[in-house]
Design an enzyme around this catalytic site. Structure first.
Site, PDB file in Angstrom:
ATOM      1  CD  GLU A   1      29.742   9.347  12.094  1.00 56.92           C
ATOM      2  OE1 GLU A   1      28.863   8.669  12.501  1.00 56.92           O
ATOM      3  OE2 GLU A   1      30.763   8.664  11.600  1.00 56.92           O
TER       4      GLU A   1
ATOM      5  CE1 TYR B   1      -2.380 -15.492   0.570  1.00 58.56           C
ATOM      6  CE2 TYR B   1      -2.941 -13.756  -0.870  1.00 58.56           C
ATOM      7  CZ  TYR B   1      -2.199 -14.157   0.101  1.00 58.56           C
ATOM      8  OH  TYR B   1      -0.968 -13.556   0.559  1.00 58.56           O
TER       9      TYR B   1
ATOM     10  CB  CYS C   1       8.999   1.874   2.743  1.00 58.16           C
ATOM     11  SG  CYS C   1       9.087   0.034   2.544  1.00 58.16           S
TER      12      CYS C   1
ATOM     13  CB  ALA D   1      33.499   9.593  20.893  1.00 62.33           C
TER      14      ALA D   1
ATOM     15  CE  LYS E   1      19.327  -2.507   0.201  1.00 67.15           C
ATOM     16  NZ  LYS E   1      20.815  -2.827   0.864  1.00 67.15           N
TER      17      LYS E   1
ATOM     18  CD  GLN F   1      -8.176  -7.961   1.249  1.00 66.94           C
ATOM     19  OE1 GLN F   1      -7.330  -8.215   1.966  1.00 66.94           O
ATOM     20  NE2 GLN F   1      -7.744  -7.538  -0.196  1.00 66.94           N
TER      21      GLN F   1
ATOM     22  N   GLY G   1       0.753   0.321   0.634  1.00 70.53           N
ATOM     23  CA  GLY G   1       0.908  -0.513   1.766  1.00 70.53           C
ATOM     24  C   GLY G   1       1.959  -0.264   2.485  1.00 70.53           C
TER      25      GLY G   1
ATOM     26  CB  CYS H   1       7.821  -0.895  10.659  1.00 69.85           C
ATOM     27  SG  CYS H   1       8.508   0.297   9.564  1.00 69.85           S
TER      28      CYS H   1
HETATM   29  C1  LIG Z   1       2.613  -6.979   6.316  1.00 72.34           C
HETATM   30  C2  LIG Z   1       1.503  -6.858   5.132  1.00 72.34           C
HETATM   31  C3  LIG Z   1       0.551  -7.642   5.149  1.00 72.34           C
HETATM   32  C4  LIG Z   1      -0.257  -7.799   3.957  1.00 72.34           C
HETATM   33  N1  LIG Z   1      -1.604  -8.168   4.050  1.00 72.34           N
HETATM   34  C5  LIG Z   1      -2.292  -7.894   3.205  1.00 72.34           C
HETATM   35  C6  LIG Z   1      -3.683  -8.555   3.239  1.00 72.34           C
HETATM   36  O1  LIG Z   1      -4.078  -8.753   4.062  1.00 72.34           O
HETATM   37  N2  LIG Z   1      -4.616  -8.378   2.069  1.00 72.34           N
HETATM   38  C7  LIG Z   1      -4.024  -7.856   0.798  1.00 72.34           C
HETATM   39  O2  LIG Z   1      -4.783  -7.773  -0.187  1.00 72.34           O
HETATM   40  N3  LIG Z   1      -2.833  -7.557   0.660  1.00 72.34           N
HETATM   41  C8  LIG Z   1      -1.986  -7.586   1.697  1.00 72.34           C
HETATM   42  N4  LIG Z   1      -0.609  -7.090   1.786  1.00 72.34           N
HETATM   43  C9  LIG Z   1      -0.158  -6.517   0.176  1.00 72.34           C
HETATM   44  C10 LIG Z   1      -0.429  -4.932   0.350  1.00 72.34           C
HETATM   45  O3  LIG Z   1      -1.803  -4.716   0.553  1.00 72.34           O
HETATM   46  C11 LIG Z   1       0.112  -4.299  -1.042  1.00 72.34           C
HETATM   47  O4  LIG Z   1      -0.557  -5.035  -1.907  1.00 72.34           O
HETATM   48  C12 LIG Z   1       1.640  -4.777  -1.182  1.00 72.34           C
HETATM   49  O5  LIG Z   1       2.263  -4.542  -0.018  1.00 72.34           O
HETATM   50  C13 LIG Z   1       2.160  -3.659  -2.352  1.00 72.34           C
HETATM   51  O6  LIG Z   1       2.097  -2.285  -1.877  1.00 72.34           O
HETATM   52  P1  LIG Z   1       3.219  -1.565  -1.435  1.00 72.34           P
HETATM   53  O7  LIG Z   1       4.384  -1.562  -2.426  1.00 72.34           O
HETATM   54  O8  LIG Z   1       2.389  -0.167  -1.178  1.00 72.34           O
HETATM   55  O9  LIG Z   1       3.509  -1.991  -0.063  1.00 72.34           O
HETATM   56  C14 LIG Z   1       0.036  -7.054   2.711  1.00 72.34           C
HETATM   57  C15 LIG Z   1       1.468  -6.576   2.940  1.00 72.34           C
HETATM   58  C16 LIG Z   1       2.099  -6.403   3.934  1.00 72.34           C
HETATM   59  C17 LIG Z   1       3.381  -5.748   3.739  1.00 72.34           C
HETATM   60  S1  SF4 Z   2       9.393  -3.045   7.789  1.00 77.35           S
HETATM   61 FE1  SF4 Z   2      10.797  -2.334   6.242  1.00 77.35          FE
HETATM   62  S2  SF4 Z   2       9.688  -3.133   4.389  1.00 77.35           S
HETATM   63 FE2  SF4 Z   2       7.992  -3.028   6.011  1.00 77.35          FE
HETATM   64  S3  SF4 Z   2       7.179  -1.273   6.260  1.00 77.35           S
HETATM   65 FE3  SF4 Z   2       8.995  -0.990   7.544  1.00 77.35          FE
HETATM   66  S4  SF4 Z   2      10.687  -0.244   6.403  1.00 77.35           S
HETATM   67 FE4  SF4 Z   2       9.182  -0.923   4.789  1.00 77.35          FE
END
Ligand SMILES: Cc1cc2nc3c(=O)[nH]c(=O)nc-3n(C[C@H](O)[C@H](O)[C@H](O)COP(=O)(O)O)c2cc1C
Ligand code: SF4
Length: 646
Positions: A409, A171, A341, A454, A427, A100, A317, A359
């Protein structure tokens, strides 16, 4: 009918399945912006985990106008060589790689409060609105396009299988595409045709360097979801114009920085939050294959999207961060083993605060080799006390390493703080994570004892080699005059119980727990007022911008009353007295909910130290903190157990 794990051809790109690791950046690059060994390990783990297409993070084609706007850069031979190592390793697992390429951040650059970013036009910078962006000259645009073409060549020669133009999300390229940010009167501004000119020129630069048959994707935001931004209708019109422009795939996206939670999803977004984009595009007859993401981590949903023809490729993502093996587990029907996630965006928060990539639920993220588990050197017996996220993680990890593990527990149920955190319907992701932990615990060799308090005596009688204390923290309860006259509930317990008998509720404390509890109650039809002593809600919360924006939006869209710079000074049978900035007021209510924080109890640790060879305290039991801390401490304590000293 299409299926998720069948081979697919997108333009000239042949993929072994339709599962894509979406681009996600982190900054452990080599000093020159090339892919570091750590980054390579991180991507390769996902290729090994079965993803058909791997996107490394957005990579910039030049640092001339912005200093390292993206973590990685691709403009030199040495950077290209690092990419070629990555491509080779990814290919060895049968995955393909899409590079990309980005021109930069433009108005959303976060350089400093003194340097105006460069953008399409003289619009205010996002992070420092007093700074007015400096428009690119036509010569500079041509320079960027030339650099883009050269980076395409470097990527192709390095072994990339496809290239994507990073033209989304507000962007830099999107700033040219969008009238909200593009006020130019030359050939790059005005009509849609003019605004799209930069995209066509980038495409042509790629074709000149890589050939017309080289797969070229474009990531586009087809609904900005903010006033003045691109509407879905306009986005679809744009796709129609581009449909015959020779792109191999449209990678669709939603939102921009103002509503960042729609693009980079949080716990508060609904599953499949971006699917409507693909549905609208297909309905409009768009022929170019579509890649879509947005909380598609449930494999059943991902499969459904493909089967119903909503999209051709599934982008993951966050789910690719939490579980490198998502694809293989989904393929083999091991859905219950996919680590979900929780939408906390600690990953983003770590990026934004210059920490290593992290994470909350996957402690090895970005450190795949360094933090890998090794078999136990000696067969120690380990007692873990407390079955919250940290305790469960510690117990499972210790058992995976080969220790003999028991988990106690005191409650009748597993989960600790996660039970409350996952209670609200908004949530759900947290509740799913708890279910995952329970299943993993069940599958492990850990001996679990519920309803088991405990005491030091019992632990000493058991004589374990190591004790890991993960007892969590207790809610702080204030002592307000008159509290005995009204129903007073503690927020965590209320969330676990799921009900609140009252109708008019005052929530004392406007941190994350207070705000989420207030939203939970409001959704049950209650009248809710939050009383917070600081000047705004959520001021003490340390979380990512997208989560912050998302919960503030939920609060803004709710009927919840907010009293800030305020405190409850006394309680009566049908009201509380609130002191707001020196003024007393009466707030009618029938229930007071307390959400003012937590405190740890170190008495068990004190009673055991010196009597058991190894005693460690983790998570909220050390100091009230977050899931990420509890899980990481649980994992690393078990990972390093033999080496750690009291
Ligand atoms: C830590 C992080 C970095 C990301 N960096 C980019 C990136 O460099 N380019 C991009 O197009 N999207 C980037 N995204 C967006 C993800 O590619 C994705 O579109 C977004 O998280 C939504 O998808 P999800 O719900 O599966 O996470 C980033 C997301 C996260 C969490
Ligand atoms: S840090 Fe949180 S939001 Fe990001 S990938 Fe991990 S669980 Fe998902």
């Amino acid at each position: 009918m299409a299926t998720l794990f069948e081979k697919v051809k997108i333009g000239n790109l042949e993929l072994k399945n339709r599962v894509v690791m979406d681009p996600m950046g982190f900054s452990h690059t080599d000093p020159d912006g090339g892919y570091s060994d750590r980054q390579i390990d991180y991507y390769v783990e996902r290729a090994k985990g079965g993803f058909g297409l791997i996107y490394p993070t957005a990579t910039t084609v030049t640092t001339k106008f912005e200093f390292a706007p993206m973590p990685n850069v691709l403009e030199t031979y040495s950077q290209a060589t690092r990419l070629s190592i990555l491509c080779d390793k990814v290919h060895q697992y049968g995955a393909k790689l899409c590079s990309q390429l980005s021109l930069g951040l433009g108005r959303v650059a976060f350089v400093d409060p003194f340097t105006p970013p460069k953008s399409a036009s003289a619009v205010p910078a996002f992070f420092f609105p007093d700074l007015i962006c400096e428009p690119f000259t036509v010569d500079e645009i041509k320079f960027l396009i030339g650099k883009f073409g050269y980076s395409c060549l470097l990527a192709k020669n390095a072994g990339a299988d496809a290239i994507e133009i990073h033209a989304y999300g507000g962007y830099l390229i999107d700033q040219f595409l969008t009238p909200l940010w593009n006020k130019r009167t030359d050939e790059y501004g005005g009509s849609l045709e003019n605004r799209l000119r930069i995209l066509y020129e980038l495409r042509d630069a790629c074709w000149e360097n890589c050939g017309k048959d080289f797969p070229l994707f474009v990531k586009l935001t087809i609904d900005h979801g903010i006033p003045g931004g691109r509407t879905l209708e306009e986005g679809i019109e744009m796709l129609k114009v581009l449909d015959d422009a020779g792109f191999a795939c449209f990678h669709l996206d939603l939102g921009t920085y103002e509503n960042w939670y729609d693009a980079v999803t949080t716990v508060y977004q609904k599953e499949g939050n971006q699917l409507y984009l693909a549905e609208a595009a297909k309905k409009a007859g768009i022929k170019t294959p579509l890649l879509v993401q947005g909380k598609l981590g449930d494999p059943k949903l991902a499969e459904k999207v493909v089967r119903e023809g909503i999209a051709d490729l599934i982008g993951l993502g966050h789910p690719a961060l939490t579980d490198a093996e998502w694809a293989n587990k989904a393929k083999h029907g091991r859905h219950e083993d996919i680590r979900p996630c929780i939408g906390c965006n600690e990953c983003i928060y770590a990026n934004l605060t210059n920490q290593r990539f992290k994470c909350a639920v996957n402690p090895v993220l970005g450190m795949e080799k360094e933090f890998a588990l090794t078999p136990a050197r000696e067969k120690l017996s380990v007692l873990v006390v407390g079955a919250g996220p940290g305790g469960i993680k510690a117990a499972i990890t210790a058992a995976q390493r080969g220790f003999k593990v028991e988990l106690w527990e005191k409650d009748y149920s597993l989960g600790g703080a996660l039970r409350a955190a996952g209670a609200p319907d908004f949530k759900e992701a947290v509740a799913k994570y708890l279910e995952y932990l329970k299943v993993q615990l069940y599958k492990s060799q850990v001996m679990v004892r519920l309803n088991k308090e405990a005491t030091p005596e019992e632990i000493l009688k058991m004589k374990p080699d190591a004790v890991i204390l993960a007892c969590g923290a207790r809610p702080i309860m204030p002592n307000i005059p008159g509290m005995e006259k009204m129903t007073v509930l503690e927020a965590t317990q209320l969330l676990i119980d799921g009900t609140c008998p009252g109708q008019k509720i005052v929530v004392l404390g406007g941190g994350l727990v207070g705000c989420e509890t207030a939203l939970f109650l409001e959704r049950q039809g209650k009248e809710v007022t939050i009383v917070e002593q600081m000047e705004a809600l959520l001021m003490t919360v340390k979380h990512a911008t997208n989560n912050d924006l998302a919960i503030k939006k939920l609060l803004q869209d709710s009927q919840i009353q907010q009293l800030t710079k305020a405190n409850v000074t006394s309680v009566d049978t049908a009201s509380v007295t609130v002191n707001k900035e020196g003024q007393e007021m009466t707030v009618p209510c029938d229930t007071l909910v307390i959400a003012i924080g937590y405190q740890s109890d170190h008495s068990l640790e004190a009673a055991l130290k010196g009597k058991i060879p190894k005693v460690f305290t983790i998570g909220d039991n050390v100091v009230p903190a977050k899931v990420i801390d509890a899980v990481a401490e649980g994992y690393h304590t078990a990972r390093l157990l033999e080496e750690l000293e009291n």
